[in-house]
Design a protein around this motif. Sequence first.
Motif, short mmCIF file in Angstrom:
data_model
loop_
_atom_site.label_atom_id
_atom_site.label_comp_id
_atom_site.label_asym_id
_atom_site.label_seq_id
_atom_site.Cartn_x
_atom_site.Cartn_y
_atom_site.Cartn_z
N TRP A 165 0.84 -1.21 0.00
CA TRP A 165 0.00 0.00 0.00
C TRP A 165 0.87 1.26 0.00
O TRP A 165 0.59 2.22 -0.72
CB TRP A 165 -0.91 -0.02 1.22
CG TRP A 165 -1.75 1.21 1.37
CD1 TRP A 165 -2.96 1.45 0.79
CD2 TRP A 165 -1.41 2.36 2.14
NE1 TRP A 165 -3.42 2.69 1.15
CE2 TRP A 165 -2.49 3.29 1.99
CE3 TRP A 165 -0.35 2.72 2.96
CZ2 TRP A 165 -2.50 4.52 2.62
CZ3 TRP A 165 -0.34 3.95 3.58
CH2 TRP A 165 -1.42 4.84 3.42
N GLY A 169 2.41 1.83 -3.33
CA GLY A 169 1.41 2.34 -4.25
C GLY A 169 1.11 3.81 -4.05
O GLY A 169 0.82 4.54 -5.01
N PRO A 224 2.23 5.34 -7.73
CA PRO A 224 1.00 4.68 -8.18
C PRO A 224 1.15 3.94 -9.50
O PRO A 224 0.43 2.98 -9.77
CB PRO A 224 0.01 5.86 -8.30
CG PRO A 224 0.58 6.94 -7.45
CD PRO A 224 2.07 6.79 -7.53
N PHE A 233 1.25 -0.06 -10.16
CA PHE A 233 0.10 -0.96 -10.28
C PHE A 233 -0.32 -1.18 -11.72
O PHE A 233 -1.14 -2.06 -12.00
CB PHE A 233 -1.07 -0.41 -9.47
CG PHE A 233 -0.85 -0.45 -7.98
CD1 PHE A 233 -0.12 -1.47 -7.40
CD2 PHE A 233 -1.37 0.54 -7.16
CE1 PHE A 233 0.10 -1.51 -6.03
CE2 PHE A 233 -1.16 0.53 -5.79
CZ PHE A 233 -0.43 -0.51 -5.23
N ARG A 283 -1.90 -4.85 -6.90
CA ARG A 283 -1.54 -4.83 -5.49
C ARG A 283 -1.49 -6.23 -4.88
O ARG A 283 -0.57 -6.52 -4.11
CB ARG A 283 -2.51 -3.95 -4.72
CG ARG A 283 -2.17 -3.83 -3.24
CD ARG A 283 -3.18 -3.01 -2.49
NE ARG A 283 -3.18 -1.63 -2.94
CZ ARG A 283 -4.02 -0.71 -2.50
NH1 ARG A 283 -4.93 -1.03 -1.61
NH2 ARG A 283 -3.95 0.53 -2.95
#
Length: 442
Positions: free
Chosen positions: A285, A288, A292, A295, A300
Amino acid sequence: MGPPPETTPPAEGRAVPPLLPWQPCLLAYAAGIAAVVFPVAGLCALGLLALFPRPAPGRPRLWTYVLAFGLGAGAAALAMPAPPRETPPCLAQRAPLDLTGRVAEVEARPGGRLSVTLEGVRVTGGDCRQAPLPGRLALSVDQPAFRPVPGETLAVTARLRTTGGFDNPGGPDFALLRRLEGVFYRAYARGDKGQVRRLAPSDDLLALRREALRQAVAARLAPPEGADAPDRAGRAMTAALVFGDLSGFSQNDLDVLRRASLSHTLALSGMNVSYVVALAAGLAWAIGRLRPGIFLRLSRPYLTLFLAAPLVAGYCWLGGYSPSLYRAAFMFGCCAVLLFSGRHAPLLDGLFLALGLMLAAMPLVVFDVRLQLSALAVAGIGLFWPPFSALCRRVRWPGPVRWPVLGLLGVLWTSLCAEAAVMPVVCRLFGDLNFNPWINVV
């Protein structure tokens, strides 16, 4: 127009996840292994499996159960260590003997006692002259002057006794449990009296590194003078959860944990591995949030699996490779493979696949209580969770109320599922029942 083609109802609508055809055969294989030691129980288990509906399409035939049962019995018979046929006459004397052997395993017990397993043991005291000891030796060291490391060579002066215990009908058969490990003799020694000496250092780099890390953590967790019992037990809990080291606990501390139904926290099983996987999920998390775009290349869940794999392997190393940790690590790997192949929430399939690999490689692990409790707890959650999940989907409460209440009830229901599954084994082996599932919620 002909009748519409038959369709299989979705798995989500089932109250209990179905078993694949090979999975009941694995249960028959495990029953065959158990039948080598407990023939009545093994045959009763085979009889219960034979009551499964047949010959429905895809269901195993009766002869497949019998074949799997026979394969399990044969695998267990071949893997079962044979007791020694001839014992050196010098071992019959009751005087202390001088023993030398290589450390195979070290397990910390409450009160600072160590349980050390020696292999390649030779007896040099008395009338023995480098006589080899059949099998391995279980050595209990009280007040140890040092902590042995796997791979070291030790010299011990102690009286030899055959394995066994008090005659307690209905209780654990200690002689059998030791025989499964290839141990036929035991000894007791005091470390503060010079009965245990180190002859040669270990050449196992991983074991040496683990011991150095354990000593560093133990030094930081050492309780100050005048610390009360809860403070000492809290510090000991950290070492127990990380390394499986119970030496910091007193027997009263363990009794309190048992009465609170929290003994499973010290077993280093799937619950502990799930915390490691949760740490990997948190890392995924965070990555990410920082990047970002990652992904777009890796989702994830897959990123979590990649991050969790080295963490799970490292925790198995820290925990000493116990059977329950093996089961959890095997299950993590099997569930990861199933997820990569497109399966959704393969809890029971991952459990059966992990147990299948373990029983194929180590058939006698069926008799390990830690593995029994660990596997039953996961199976109970897999069997009893779907009805609760279906009930939660019907709840139409507003979001601010729904998630906290259902989350709390979900944790409580998970505890109930696990406790209900292991309850028969706990009552059978330990003769008591401490039902406090609400404490597990905290």
